[in-house]
Design a protein around this motif. Sequence first.
Motif, PDB file in Angstrom:
ATOM      1  N   ALA A  37      -2.534  -5.389   3.600  1.00 40.59           N
ATOM      2  CA  ALA A  37      -3.154  -4.067   3.470  1.00 40.59           C
ATOM      3  C   ALA A  37      -2.236  -2.952   3.954  1.00 40.59           C
ATOM      4  N   VAL A  38      -1.216  -3.281   4.758  1.00 39.37           N
ATOM      5  CA  VAL A  38      -0.334  -2.235   5.290  1.00 39.37           C
ATOM      6  C   VAL A  38       1.051  -2.280   4.659  1.00 39.37           C
ATOM      7  N   THR A  39       1.323  -3.263   3.800  1.00 33.31           N
ATOM      8  CA  THR A  39       2.617  -3.269   3.114  1.00 33.31           C
ATOM      9  C   THR A  39       2.712  -2.041   2.225  1.00 33.31           C
ATOM     10  N   GLY A  40       3.832  -1.413   2.262  1.00 34.83           N
ATOM     11  CA  GLY A  40       3.998  -0.145   1.572  1.00 34.83           C
ATOM     12  C   GLY A  40       3.969   1.028   2.520  1.00 34.83           C
ATOM     13  N   GLY A  41       3.476   0.793   3.740  1.00 35.96           N
ATOM     14  CA  GLY A  41       3.436   1.868   4.724  1.00 35.96           C
ATOM     15  C   GLY A  41       4.815   2.333   5.138  1.00 35.96           C
ATOM     16  N   GLU A  42       5.802   1.424   5.054  1.00 35.46           N
ATOM     17  CA  GLU A  42       7.164   1.801   5.441  1.00 35.46           C
ATOM     18  C   GLU A  42       7.745   2.879   4.533  1.00 35.46           C
ATOM     19  N   ALA A  43       7.154   3.055   3.339  1.00 30.88           N
ATOM     20  CA  ALA A  43       7.631   4.098   2.421  1.00 30.88           C
ATOM     21  C   ALA A  43       7.399   5.494   2.988  1.00 30.88           C
ATOM     22  N   MET A  44       6.423   5.641   3.886  1.00 31.13           N
ATOM     23  CA  MET A  44       6.182   6.947   4.506  1.00 31.13           C
ATOM     24  C   MET A  44       7.441   7.438   5.208  1.00 31.13           C
ATOM     25  N   TYR A  45       8.114   6.520   5.892  1.00 31.32           N
ATOM     26  CA  TYR A  45       9.320   6.890   6.635  1.00 31.32           C
ATOM     27  C   TYR A  45      10.544   6.934   5.728  1.00 31.32           C
ATOM     28  N   ALA A  46      10.629   5.975   4.801  1.00 36.62           N
ATOM     29  CA  ALA A  46      11.794   5.909   3.923  1.00 36.62           C
ATOM     30  C   ALA A  46      11.890   7.149   3.030  1.00 36.62           C
ATOM     31  N   ASP A  47      10.740   7.712   2.606  1.00 30.06           N
ATOM     32  CA  ASP A  47      10.737   8.858   1.691  1.00 30.06           C
ATOM     33  C   ASP A  47      10.575  10.189   2.414  1.00 30.06           C
ATOM     34  N   LEU A  48      10.807  10.184   3.716  1.00 27.59           N
ATOM     35  CA  LEU A  48      10.636  11.408   4.506  1.00 27.59           C
ATOM     36  C   LEU A  48      11.514  12.538   3.974  1.00 27.59           C
ATOM     37  N   GLY A  49      12.743  12.227   3.586  1.00 29.54           N
ATOM     38  CA  GLY A  49      13.667  13.255   3.126  1.00 29.54           C
ATOM     39  C   GLY A  49      13.268  13.898   1.817  1.00 29.54           C
ATOM     40  N   HIS A  50      12.451  13.197   1.015  1.00 29.89           N
ATOM     41  CA  HIS A  50      12.064  13.734  -0.286  1.00 29.89           C
ATOM     42  C   HIS A  50      10.916  14.742  -0.191  1.00 29.89           C
TER      43      HIS A  50
END
Length: 618
Positions: free
Chosen positions: A218-231
């Motif tokens: 249920a939380v996989t994909g949450g790391e994209a919040m940090y990875a896409d911070l620059g966008h």
Amino acid sequence: MATLGALGVVYGDIGTSPLYALREAAKAASVESMPTPEAVLGTVSLITWSLIVIISLKYAVLMLRADNRGEGGIVALLAVLRVRRARPRTWRSAVLILGLVGAALLYGDGAITPAISVLSALEGLKVDAPQLGPMVLPLAVVILLGLFFVQRRGTGFIGGIFGPIMLAWFITIGILGLRGIIFAPSILAALNPTYALTFLLHAPPLIAFAVLGGTFLAVTGGEAMYADLGHFGCTPIRAAWFAIVLPALLLNYFGQGGLLLTDPHSLENPFYQLAPDWFHYPLVVFATVATIIASQAIISGAFSLTQQAIQLGFLPRLTVLHTASEERGQIYVPAVNWTLAVATLAAAIGFGSSDNLAGAYGIAVSLLMAITTFLAALVAIQWGFNPILVIAVNGFFLIVDLIFLSANSLKLLDGGWFPLILTGLIAFVMLTWRRGQSLSEKARSHVRESEKEFLAHLIEDPPARLAGTAAFLSSGMVGIPLSLTHHLKHAYALHDRVLLVTVLTAEDPRVSDEERIEITDLPAGMSRIILRYGFSESPSVPEGVRYAQEQAELSCGNLSEVSYYIGRETIIPTQQVPGMWVWRESLYAFMQRNAERSAAYFCIPATQVVEIGIEIEI
């Protein structure tokens, strides 16, 4: 608009997790394929508090603060820690290796996510028509192939509708969840975390760990919040999460839980069973579109990560195509695209269903989250935060990450080995390339003529001078490029104006124009130019030379007539030079031989390039 855009890019993966997350967690908690009320309340409570603790507190509140001048992701953390040039067998080199493993884990995640997402969406066809079951895998393969084929055209033509579609998706799953809650309001008791704790404490250890493994989906994909911070920036990402994504996900998970309380037989696919019969087929189409968007975000993220890794010297130069002139982030990396395509199709065909893929999913993401938490703690200490406070806060989140990692480790033999093998191979390639680059530069420094000796010889015995300007690219900031000494040795002549150009990648995502260029005047009509670019920028040597001429008043003549001399290196693996095992040196030589040409990578027109062959033994 940034908040709407974040819905389509940042939250596509976690937004499609309701298709399979609660189903897998509840199956692991069920007795004889039938979930008890205690198991349903326990799993829903676990998912709820996992979203609150890991995504809301850790990522939305804490991790989004650990940016590198607005850029996020594990590569940005490594840049902040400045471990890129760490010496072997030091703690900094250990941190670098750990970070490279974390970066490689993103590729493993990128191979699994499209497969499990598209399969889980299409499996909704079996709810009303079980006879369509054999068609799910072929349809998934066709959709995945189409997804990878369109990458070379860029995503700009559909990127504008990603956000609105995902907004409609979150509204839809929220309404469906509300429908399930109305049928069984007692499911709201799962808001109490004691249901999660009580279930874990009373369940057998193996079952408890299996449920935690399912919960983590249920939380996989949450790391994209940090990875896409620059966008998108911190504020739009947080606003999208707390205002839209989190409420919609909680409503849907509670709705599925309410359905399971009233009809335990719906465990086979509680997400689709939430919908009325007339909406099943439209929902399958809608879910498939949502999973395609989620997959697109993962693939685009892999392209961005690759570009940053190349700039920082962790990967060989690969062809990076810009698919939209007005959008810097719109890039396409053919080698990464087709490598991911092969891995994703292998996962889909090899595992065959989302149930089977659930065993392979989670272990890479949980390990990545643990590594990210650890690196973020080092960054916080480096920035001067109280070490005791950092250890307390990040230590708590690290313990949570390690618990989920332990739970997912039970999946190792059920498919968890697949992303780990991919991760190991990519991390090995990264480490081999980095070590090979170090050995190559060491070999160059031994044969590179010093600046003082070269200039003295040039003044004492001046060669014939040719009209025009020549730029010699150099990997070092001192000494004379091997291409220049080879050229002078064989041509017995030199241009009137000679530029020694070195391109450096900074530890920051972008470099200001004021810091872009450094010029040192040398005798005999020579100048040394050092160009600095951020790890999120694309270097251009002609643009740097033009800037030097315009801003620094460096006389280079007609820029379209400048000759760029580049050393075309051939790596010779040998046992006589200490370094790596010969077979590993051969792998490095293969990568170096097949890397993108320096001229193309540095945006130098082919008509202005002169390549000089150089052999280097390592």
